[in-house]
Design a protein around this motif. Structure first.
Motif, PDB file in Angstrom:
ATOM      1  N   PRO A 181       5.641  14.597  13.542  1.00 36.21           N
ATOM      2  CA  PRO A 181       6.994  14.863  13.033  1.00 36.21           C
ATOM      3  C   PRO A 181       7.027  16.206  12.305  1.00 36.21           C
ATOM      4  O   PRO A 181       6.011  16.671  11.791  1.00 36.21           O
ATOM      5  N   PRO A 182       8.182  16.842  12.265  1.00 34.20           N
ATOM      6  CA  PRO A 182       8.275  18.134  11.571  1.00 34.20           C
ATOM      7  C   PRO A 182       8.075  17.969  10.073  1.00 34.20           C
ATOM      8  O   PRO A 182       8.453  16.959   9.489  1.00 34.20           O
ATOM      9  N   GLN A 183       7.471  18.972   9.477  1.00 30.50           N
ATOM     10  CA  GLN A 183       7.242  18.971   8.033  1.00 30.50           C
ATOM     11  C   GLN A 183       8.455  19.575   7.333  1.00 30.50           C
ATOM     12  O   GLN A 183       9.203  20.348   7.911  1.00 30.50           O
ATOM     13  N   VAL A 184       8.603  19.245   6.091  1.00 31.54           N
ATOM     14  CA  VAL A 184       9.709  19.763   5.298  1.00 31.54           C
ATOM     15  C   VAL A 184       9.472  21.254   5.065  1.00 31.54           C
ATOM     16  O   VAL A 184       8.384  21.665   4.648  1.00 31.54           O
ATOM     17  N   ALA A 185      10.491  22.033   5.389  1.00 25.73           N
ATOM     18  CA  ALA A 185      10.390  23.478   5.175  1.00 25.73           C
ATOM     19  C   ALA A 185      10.402  23.755   3.673  1.00 25.73           C
ATOM     20  O   ALA A 185      11.184  23.165   2.923  1.00 25.73           O
ATOM     21  N   ARG A 186       9.517  24.640   3.246  1.00 22.16           N
ATOM     22  CA  ARG A 186       9.459  24.982   1.827  1.00 22.16           C
ATOM     23  C   ARG A 186      10.640  25.865   1.478  1.00 22.16           C
ATOM     24  O   ARG A 186      10.916  26.857   2.147  1.00 22.16           O
TER      25      ARG A 186
END
Length: 117
Positions: free
Chosen positions: A75-80
């Motif tokens: 799954p995609p990670q949370v963009a900083r």
């Protein structure tokens, strides 16, 4: 006041017989599953004729708010989130202190020349 009730309470006036299932033609559709980094699944439906490249790879999960992708194992990670930068901060990234001093001196000299000093 008369005792009784409203004769049409709980009915759908003008909509046809109760329980009617044929309310028009349903378009063909496909379901696409998306997963966020917490393992939550959400399903989105798209028209069957939509080309594959127009179906988004990442959507926002409606409950967690996290980005959700089509690959369950990745799954995609949370963009900083980058903090807000001022124009001056961006300029300082591009210029050294010496370059800034030189540009300031040039600008002041042009101003003095225009004023005749």
């Amino acid at each position: 006041m008369a005792v009784g009730g409203n004769a049409i309470r709980g009915t759908r006036v003008g909509s046809g017989p109760m329980g009617e299932q044929d309310h028009g033609h349903h378009a063909e559709r496909i379901s696409v599953s998306y997963w966020d980094s917490l393992g939550n699944e959400t399903v989105r439906y798209y028209a069957a004729g939509v080309p594959e490249e127009e179906i988004p790879d990442v959507v926002d999960h409606p409950h967690s708010g996290l980005p959700a992708g089509r690959d369950k194992d990745n799954p995609p990670q949370v963009a900083r989130n980058e903090p807000y930068k001022t124009h001056l901060a961006y300029v300082k990234e591009r210029r050294t202190d010496e370059e800034a001093e030189q540009l300031l001196d040039e600008a002041l000299q042009k101003l003095r020349d225009r004023r005749g000093e």
